[in-house]
Write an enzyme that holds these catalytic residues in place. Structure first.
Site, mmCIF file in Angstrom:
data_model
loop_
_atom_site.group_PDB
_atom_site.id
_atom_site.type_symbol
_atom_site.label_atom_id
_atom_site.label_comp_id
_atom_site.label_asym_id
_atom_site.label_seq_id
_atom_site.Cartn_x
_atom_site.Cartn_y
_atom_site.Cartn_z
ATOM 1 N N HIS A 105 77.767 19.988 37.157
ATOM 2 C CA HIS A 105 78.884 19.063 37.014
ATOM 3 C C HIS A 105 78.914 18.458 35.618
ATOM 4 C CE1 HIS A 105 81.033 18.676 40.774
ATOM 5 N NE2 HIS A 105 79.915 18.623 41.442
ATOM 6 N N LYS B 81 89.667 19.113 44.773
ATOM 7 C CA LYS B 81 89.116 20.292 44.111
ATOM 8 C C LYS B 81 90.071 21.477 44.156
ATOM 9 C CE LYS B 81 84.128 19.577 44.947
ATOM 10 N NZ LYS B 81 83.586 19.945 43.637
ATOM 11 N N GLN C 109 74.169 -15.842 69.361
ATOM 12 C CA GLN C 109 74.565 -14.436 69.424
ATOM 13 C C GLN C 109 74.226 -13.763 68.092
ATOM 14 O OE1 GLN C 109 78.912 -13.982 69.602
ATOM 15 N NE2 GLN C 109 79.056 -16.156 69.081
ATOM 16 N N ARG D 114 73.297 15.778 39.580
ATOM 17 C CA ARG D 114 74.015 17.050 39.607
ATOM 18 C C ARG D 114 74.344 17.512 38.188
ATOM 19 N NH1 ARG D 114 73.949 20.039 44.111
ATOM 20 N NH2 ARG D 114 76.140 20.629 44.010
ATOM 21 N N ASP E 4 69.509 -18.015 65.577
ATOM 22 C CA ASP E 4 69.955 -17.740 66.947
ATOM 23 C C ASP E 4 70.147 -19.024 67.749
ATOM 24 O OD1 ASP E 4 69.889 -15.109 66.329
ATOM 25 O OD2 ASP E 4 68.055 -14.646 67.437
ATOM 26 N N HIS F 272 82.985 26.294 44.620
ATOM 27 C CA HIS F 272 84.254 25.573 44.611
ATOM 28 C C HIS F 272 84.346 24.834 43.290
ATOM 29 C CE1 HIS F 272 81.708 22.176 45.866
ATOM 30 N NE2 HIS F 272 81.337 22.875 46.907
ATOM 31 N N GLY G 183 81.586 16.269 44.846
ATOM 32 C CA GLY G 183 81.326 15.816 46.214
ATOM 33 C C GLY G 183 80.221 14.777 46.267
ATOM 34 N N HIS G 184 79.107 15.038 45.576
ATOM 35 C CA HIS G 184 78.002 14.078 45.585
ATOM 36 C C HIS G 184 78.453 12.716 45.056
ATOM 37 C CE1 HIS G 184 75.111 17.288 46.435
ATOM 38 N NE2 HIS G 184 74.164 16.364 46.545
ATOM 39 N N ASP H 56 73.755 -19.971 66.541
ATOM 40 C CA ASP H 56 74.825 -19.008 66.819
ATOM 41 C C ASP H 56 74.879 -18.581 68.284
ATOM 42 O OD1 ASP H 56 76.388 -18.639 64.612
ATOM 43 O OD2 ASP H 56 75.137 -17.081 63.728
ATOM 44 N N ARG I 161 83.662 25.253 36.527
ATOM 45 C CA ARG I 161 82.299 24.724 36.478
ATOM 46 C C ARG I 161 81.680 24.925 35.089
ATOM 47 N NH1 ARG I 161 79.946 21.810 40.952
ATOM 48 N NH2 ARG I 161 81.113 22.457 42.805
#
Length: 466
Positions: free
Chosen positions: A421, A267, A237, A415, A232, A338, A344-345, A235, A275
């Site tokens: 999956h 999907k 800042q 998953r 600091d 779905h 998704g994960h 810088d 699935r």
């Protein structure tokens, strides 16, 4: 069943953002099925501790390597992009690990799913790393997960399976332990079922939010191209709202929402992949109702034959107490309603981890210490019953990049352990998430100008300059 009779959609309806998956009887699809059946037909053994049961003892190693290693991504007429996606040689050591740099280094579980950090100001020693408690402001987050009833699987009879396919709402009916030791109500992730439980109820980006908090608590340095990192007094800042902790925490959340939306389009509008539980239903009917074998279910004959050759169908039937050839599931409700591809994960994992690898110095070694006697590097894994963490010594240190890649793999492949999956869902979804994150980082570059630069390590081992 999502996706109708066929296991996969063979065509892409427009966008190629996530490349089309192979058709139902391809080598890749068969390898996917071999991979997931080997996973879900394993008891709740402690895989995540060096002194626990060695999973390699459960298989005919030579045969398993040949079955999966020779099949994964072996194809003809590969495009240049497809060739780059080929998995490296599969062995029994890396069979259930991820595909990115660092995934094969050290314990199976990322340190970001295990270790905690210091107290509120960095010097507060009331918390130890092995407590597994993450500082979240002035309160704490505990890494321990609820312990599911061991070896209890769901959807293993046809009536139960059919009810779920018809929309029966059986969510929340799984059971948990309330004992002591390995059956304590909460423990560190110790078995594949523990990891499946984590990804059953996680707030989708929580593992990456936690990783970010751990790195901030460790005072991990930012990427060298990010400004305002000097003392600091020089810088005058700090980055804060533009280049500091708040913007990283915000982007980890923001990129998750974009990743989910992109993957939902893939999907429903592009791939519509069935699935694994649906494939299990087709296999069960094929084997149970012989007159379907030359009729409606004839297209899956090569898949059934390949699984029979690996003696996996007998193992599944035995695992299900002789009642069916269905895929045993960790969740009573089975998969989400779905399609399977992409995941998704895994897309969220790829997106969030890419943000973190970009902002933090990805080559920084996690400050977990060295063993004074051997000079080897310290890492942590759960003890035999999951009640605590123990040291494991490594020949090389763990880095920010490697452990972030690993936590993305752990959550994504978690998953797979649950049966919802395929492995290939993880691979391509991870890369899609990466591209979404790079788009956000380029927006940041446009907003903050030329003083804002960073090197983004990619899952394929390359790098991208922003």
């Amino acid at each position: 069943m999502t996706g109708g009779l066929f296991l996969l959609s063979c065509t892409s309806l427009g966008t190629q953002f996530a490349p089309p998956v192979d058709c139902e009887n391809s080598n890749t699809s068969i390898a996917d099925a071999i991979h997931i059946l080997n996973k879900v037909t394993i008891d709740n053994r402690n895989w995540f501790n060096s002194d626990g049961t060695d999973f390699r003892d459960l298989f005919d190693n030579t045969k398993l390597e040949a079955a999966v290693g020779n099949l994964f991504f072996r194809s003809i007429n590969l495009t240049e992009a497809e060739a780059k996606r080929k998995r490296s040689r599969v062995t029994v050591n890396n069979l259930f690990r991820g595909i990115a740099p660092g995934d094969e280094v050290g314990p199976y579980l990322s340190q970001f799913l295990l270790v905690g950090n210091r107290g509120v100001n960095g010097n507060d020693t009331v918390l130890k790393r092995t407590d597994g408690l993450i500082r979240y402001g002035s309160v704490r987050i505990d890494h321990r997960v609820r312990t599911a009833t061991p070896c209890k699987n769901y959807m293993t009879t046809f009536p139960e399976w059919l009810d779920v396919q018809n929309g029966a709402d059986v969510r929340g009916l799984e059971t948990y332990t309330n004992g002591t030791g390995a059956n304590a109500p909460y423990r560190f992730i110790t078995t594949p079922r523990d990891l499946a439980t984590y990804v059953h109820y996680d707030a989708l980006y929580e593992a990456y939010l936690n990783a970010c908090l751990i790195l901030l608590g460790m005072r991990a340095p930012f990427d060298p191209g990010i400004p305002f990192q000097d003392p600091d007094v020089e810088d005058k800042q700090q980055g804060f709202a533009t280049f500091g902790g708040p913007v990283i925490l915000t982007l980890v959340c923001e990129v998750a929402t974009r990743a989910l939306k992109a993957m939902r389009y893939q999907k429903f509008n592009v791939h519509s992949r069935l699935r694994p539980e649906g494939v299990g239903g087709l296999i069960d009917r094929y084997l149970t109702i012989p007159n379907l074998q030359d009729g409606e279910l004839k297209p899956i004959a090569p898949l059934v034959e390949a699984l029979r050759n690996e003696r996996l169908l007998d193992r599944v039937n035995q695992f299900n107490n002789g009642q069916s050839y269905l895929l045993p599931m960790a969740f009573p409700e089975g998969s989400p309603m779905h399609p399977s591809y992409g995941a998704g994960h895994a897309t969220v994992a790829g997106a969030c981890v890419t943000i973190l690898k970009a902002f933090f110095d990805h080559g920084w070694q996690l400050p977990l210490g060295k063993d004074e006697t051997t000079g080897r590097y310290i890492a942590y894994e759960p003890n035999a019953d999951g009640s605590g963490l123990v040291e494991v010594l490594l020949e090389q240190p763990l880095t920010v990049e490697g452990e972030l890649n690993k936590v993305a793999a752990n959550i994504s492949i978690g998953r797979n352990w649950a049966g919802v999956h395929y492995f290939t869902d993880y691979i391509e979804s991870l890369r899609l998430g990466e591209q979404i994150a790079i788009g956000i980082l380029e927006e940041q570059k446009f907003t903050f100008g030329e003083n804002f630069t960073m090197t983004v390590p990619l899952f394929d081992g390359g790098a991208r300059q922003i």
